[in-house]
Design a protein around this motif. Structure first.
Motif, PDB file in Angstrom:
ATOM      1  N   GLU A   1      -0.686  -1.452   6.560  1.00 52.63           N
ATOM      2  CA  GLU A   1      -2.081  -1.267   6.972  1.00 52.63           C
ATOM      3  C   GLU A   1      -2.315  -0.249   8.031  1.00 52.63           C
ATOM      4  OE1 GLU A   1      -4.431  -4.253  10.235  1.00 52.63           O
ATOM      5  OE2 GLU A   1      -2.812  -5.292   8.854  1.00 52.63           O
ATOM      6  N   GLN A   2      -1.417   0.248   8.723  1.00 59.19           N
ATOM      7  CA  GLN A   2      -1.677   1.346   9.399  1.00 59.19           C
ATOM      8  C   GLN A   2      -1.918   2.687   8.651  1.00 59.19           C
ATOM      9  OE1 GLN A   2       1.895   1.966  11.830  1.00 59.19           O
ATOM     10  NE2 GLN A   2       1.462   0.285  13.269  1.00 59.19           N
ATOM     11  N   LYS A   3      -1.303   3.177   7.549  1.00 55.03           N
ATOM     12  CA  LYS A   3      -1.492   4.108   6.877  1.00 55.03           C
ATOM     13  C   LYS A   3      -2.563   3.830   5.610  1.00 55.03           C
ATOM     14  CE  LYS A   3       2.774   6.069   7.964  1.00 55.03           C
ATOM     15  NZ  LYS A   3       3.681   7.100   7.390  1.00 55.03           N
ATOM     16  N   GLY A   4      -2.853   2.668   5.564  1.00 54.62           N
ATOM     17  CA  GLY A   4      -4.397   2.449   4.488  1.00 54.62           C
ATOM     18  C   GLY A   4      -3.337   2.389   3.032  1.00 54.62           C
ATOM     19  N   LEU A   5      -2.428   1.752   2.911  1.00 51.70           N
ATOM     20  CA  LEU A   5      -1.770   1.331   1.680  1.00 51.70           C
ATOM     21  C   LEU A   5      -2.067   0.056   1.290  1.00 51.70           C
ATOM     22  CD1 LEU A   5      -0.073   2.583  -0.776  1.00 51.70           C
ATOM     23  CD2 LEU A   5       2.026   1.971   0.557  1.00 51.70           C
ATOM     24  N   SER A   6      -3.036  -0.232   0.384  1.00 47.30           N
ATOM     25  CA  SER A   6      -3.587  -1.515   0.016  1.00 47.30           C
ATOM     26  C   SER A   6      -2.760  -2.001  -1.002  1.00 47.30           C
ATOM     27  CB  SER A   6      -5.113  -1.328  -0.530  1.00 47.30           C
ATOM     28  OG  SER A   6      -5.289  -0.452  -1.345  1.00 47.30           O
ATOM     29  N   THR A   7      -2.689  -3.195  -1.268  1.00 46.86           N
ATOM     30  CA  THR A   7      -2.106  -3.728  -2.495  1.00 46.86           C
ATOM     31  C   THR A   7      -2.748  -3.172  -3.780  1.00 46.86           C
ATOM     32  OG1 THR A   7      -3.401  -5.825  -2.313  1.00 46.86           O
ATOM     33  CG2 THR A   7      -1.283  -5.777  -1.230  1.00 46.86           C
ATOM     34  N   TYR A   8      -4.228  -2.832  -3.737  1.00 51.44           N
ATOM     35  CA  TYR A   8      -4.698  -2.288  -4.718  1.00 51.44           C
ATOM     36  C   TYR A   8      -4.222  -1.055  -5.181  1.00 51.44           C
ATOM     37  CZ  TYR A   8      -8.368  -0.134  -7.862  1.00 51.44           C
ATOM     38  OH  TYR A   8      -8.956   0.708  -8.507  1.00 51.44           O
ATOM     39  N   LYS A   9      -4.047  -0.213  -4.296  1.00 50.33           N
ATOM     40  CA  LYS A   9      -3.395   1.098  -4.450  1.00 50.33           C
ATOM     41  C   LYS A   9      -2.125   0.981  -5.015  1.00 50.33           C
ATOM     42  CE  LYS A   9      -2.699   5.679  -2.289  1.00 50.33           C
ATOM     43  NZ  LYS A   9      -3.141   6.488  -1.160  1.00 50.33           N
ATOM     44  N   ILE A  10      -1.423   0.104  -4.501  1.00 52.05           N
ATOM     45  CA  ILE A  10       0.093  -0.228  -4.976  1.00 52.05           C
ATOM     46  C   ILE A  10       0.130  -0.571  -6.297  1.00 52.05           C
ATOM     47  CG2 ILE A  10       1.967  -1.888  -4.742  1.00 52.05           C
ATOM     48  CD1 ILE A  10       1.883  -1.973  -1.656  1.00 52.05           C
ATOM     49  N   ARG A  11      -0.605  -1.404  -6.823  1.00 47.23           N
ATOM     50  CA  ARG A  11      -0.691  -1.744  -7.953  1.00 47.23           C
ATOM     51  C   ARG A  11      -1.270  -0.680  -9.050  1.00 47.23           C
ATOM     52  NH1 ARG A  11      -2.633  -6.801  -5.928  1.00 47.23           N
ATOM     53  NH2 ARG A  11      -4.771  -6.092  -6.307  1.00 47.23           N
TER      54      ARG A  11
ATOM     55  N   GLU B   1      -1.130   2.580  -8.739  1.00 44.51           N
ATOM     56  CA  GLU B   1      -0.356   3.641  -8.662  1.00 44.51           C
ATOM     57  C   GLU B   1       1.168   3.290  -9.255  1.00 44.51           C
ATOM     58  OE1 GLU B   1      -0.352   6.258  -5.227  1.00 44.51           O
ATOM     59  OE2 GLU B   1      -2.575   6.004  -5.348  1.00 44.51           O
ATOM     60  N   LYS B   2       1.430   1.960  -9.222  1.00 43.12           N
ATOM     61  CA  LYS B   2       2.782   1.540  -9.852  1.00 43.12           C
ATOM     62  C   LYS B   2       3.709   1.790  -8.973  1.00 43.12           C
ATOM     63  CE  LYS B   2       1.334   1.210 -14.768  1.00 43.12           C
ATOM     64  NZ  LYS B   2      -0.196   1.652 -14.864  1.00 43.12           N
ATOM     65  N   ILE B   3       3.524   1.737  -7.700  1.00 41.79           N
ATOM     66  CA  ILE B   3       4.426   1.852  -6.700  1.00 41.79           C
ATOM     67  C   ILE B   3       5.695   0.836  -6.664  1.00 41.79           C
ATOM     68  CG2 ILE B   3       5.196   1.933  -4.235  1.00 41.79           C
ATOM     69  CD1 ILE B   3       1.960   3.360  -4.012  1.00 41.79           C
ATOM     70  N   ILE B   4       5.166  -0.430  -6.472  1.00 41.22           N
ATOM     71  CA  ILE B   4       5.839  -1.543  -6.929  1.00 41.22           C
ATOM     72  C   ILE B   4       5.397  -2.478  -7.616  1.00 41.22           C
ATOM     73  CG2 ILE B   4       7.527  -1.196  -4.898  1.00 41.22           C
ATOM     74  CD1 ILE B   4       5.727  -3.502  -3.497  1.00 41.22           C
ATOM     75  N   SER B   5       6.212  -3.542  -8.123  1.00 36.11           N
ATOM     76  CA  SER B   5       5.296  -4.577  -9.427  1.00 36.11           C
ATOM     77  C   SER B   5       4.656  -5.593  -8.404  1.00 36.11           C
ATOM     78  CB  SER B   5       6.473  -5.230 -10.187  1.00 36.11           C
ATOM     79  OG  SER B   5       7.385  -6.171  -9.284  1.00 36.11           O
ATOM     80  N   GLU B   6       3.958  -6.337  -8.961  1.00 38.07           N
ATOM     81  CA  GLU B   6       3.196  -7.597  -8.307  1.00 38.07           C
ATOM     82  C   GLU B   6       4.344  -8.504  -8.001  1.00 38.07           C
ATOM     83  OE1 GLU B   6       0.534  -9.561  -6.618  1.00 38.07           O
ATOM     84  OE2 GLU B   6      -0.131  -7.889  -7.541  1.00 38.07           O
TER      85      GLU B   6
ATOM     86  N   THR C   1      16.496  -1.927  -4.325  1.00 38.98           N
ATOM     87  CA  THR C   1      16.724  -0.739  -3.524  1.00 38.98           C
ATOM     88  C   THR C   1      15.722   0.496  -4.212  1.00 38.98           C
ATOM     89  OG1 THR C   1      18.558   0.011  -4.714  1.00 38.98           O
ATOM     90  CG2 THR C   1      19.021  -0.870  -2.700  1.00 38.98           C
ATOM     91  N   ASP C   2      15.496   0.276  -5.448  1.00 38.43           N
ATOM     92  CA  ASP C   2      14.419   1.072  -5.835  1.00 38.43           C
ATOM     93  C   ASP C   2      12.905   0.928  -5.328  1.00 38.43           C
ATOM     94  OD1 ASP C   2      16.017   2.225  -7.685  1.00 38.43           O
ATOM     95  OD2 ASP C   2      15.698   1.025  -9.386  1.00 38.43           O
ATOM     96  N   ALA C   3      12.710  -0.273  -5.335  1.00 45.03           N
ATOM     97  CA  ALA C   3      11.518  -0.739  -4.519  1.00 45.03           C
ATOM     98  C   ALA C   3      11.293  -0.233  -3.261  1.00 45.03           C
ATOM     99  CB  ALA C   3      11.124  -2.086  -4.474  1.00 45.03           C
ATOM    100  N   ILE C   4      12.274  -0.310  -2.505  1.00 47.43           N
ATOM    101  CA  ILE C   4      12.356   0.170  -1.099  1.00 47.43           C
ATOM    102  C   ILE C   4      12.227   1.756  -1.235  1.00 47.43           C
ATOM    103  CG2 ILE C   4      14.018   0.389   0.940  1.00 47.43           C
ATOM    104  CD1 ILE C   4      15.244  -2.211   0.152  1.00 47.43           C
ATOM    105  N   ALA C   5      12.930   2.377  -2.274  1.00 44.33           N
ATOM    106  CA  ALA C   5      12.796   3.867  -2.194  1.00 44.33           C
ATOM    107  C   ALA C   5      11.328   4.263  -2.502  1.00 44.33           C
ATOM    108  CB  ALA C   5      13.941   4.346  -3.164  1.00 44.33           C
ATOM    109  N   ASN C   6      10.634   3.554  -3.503  1.00 45.55           N
ATOM    110  CA  ASN C   6       9.407   3.711  -3.691  1.00 45.55           C
ATOM    111  C   ASN C   6       8.463   3.580  -2.500  1.00 45.55           C
ATOM    112  OD1 ASN C   6       9.967   4.221  -6.106  1.00 45.55           O
ATOM    113  ND2 ASN C   6       9.714   2.456  -7.257  1.00 45.55           N
ATOM    114  N   LEU C   7       8.707   2.589  -1.738  1.00 46.45           N
ATOM    115  CA  LEU C   7       7.727   2.298  -0.682  1.00 46.45           C
ATOM    116  C   LEU C   7       8.016   3.222   0.401  1.00 46.45           C
ATOM    117  CD1 LEU C   7       8.250  -1.585  -0.476  1.00 46.45           C
ATOM    118  CD2 LEU C   7       6.142  -0.369  -0.778  1.00 46.45           C
TER     119      LEU C   7
END
Length: 76
Positions: free
Chosen positions: A15-25, A27-32, A46-52
């Motif tokens: 929330e602080q950095k403006g990373l929305s769930t829309y942007k996550i989906r 940019e395929k940062i992590i899966s739904e 750990t891959d998801a943690i690294a991506n985040l």
């Protein structure tokens, strides 16, 4: 059970950095399903943690917290 991993810090940082769930989906940062696991304090890889951490420019300790069995945090 060995305790719980909580992602409250992650949700606040997103929330602080403006990373929305829309942007996550988008940019395929992590899966739904991973996003849903985070909301439910479930397991993520750990891959998801690294991506985040990459997306948020942070370290794992900045986004997750280990809560031993039988203890509660201040925000519970």
């Amino acid at each position: 059970m060995a305790g719980t991993i909580k992602y409250d810090k992650l949700l606040k940082l997103m929330e602080q950095k403006g990373l929305s769930t829309y942007k996550i989906r988008k940019e395929k940062i992590i899966s739904e399903s991973t996003l849903q696991n985070i909301r439910n304090n479930g397991r993520i890889t750990t891959d998801a943690i690294a991506n985040l951490c990459n997306a948020l420019d942070c370290q794992p300790g900045d986004i997750l917290e280990y809560i031993p069995d039988g203890t509660q945090t201040d925000h519970e």
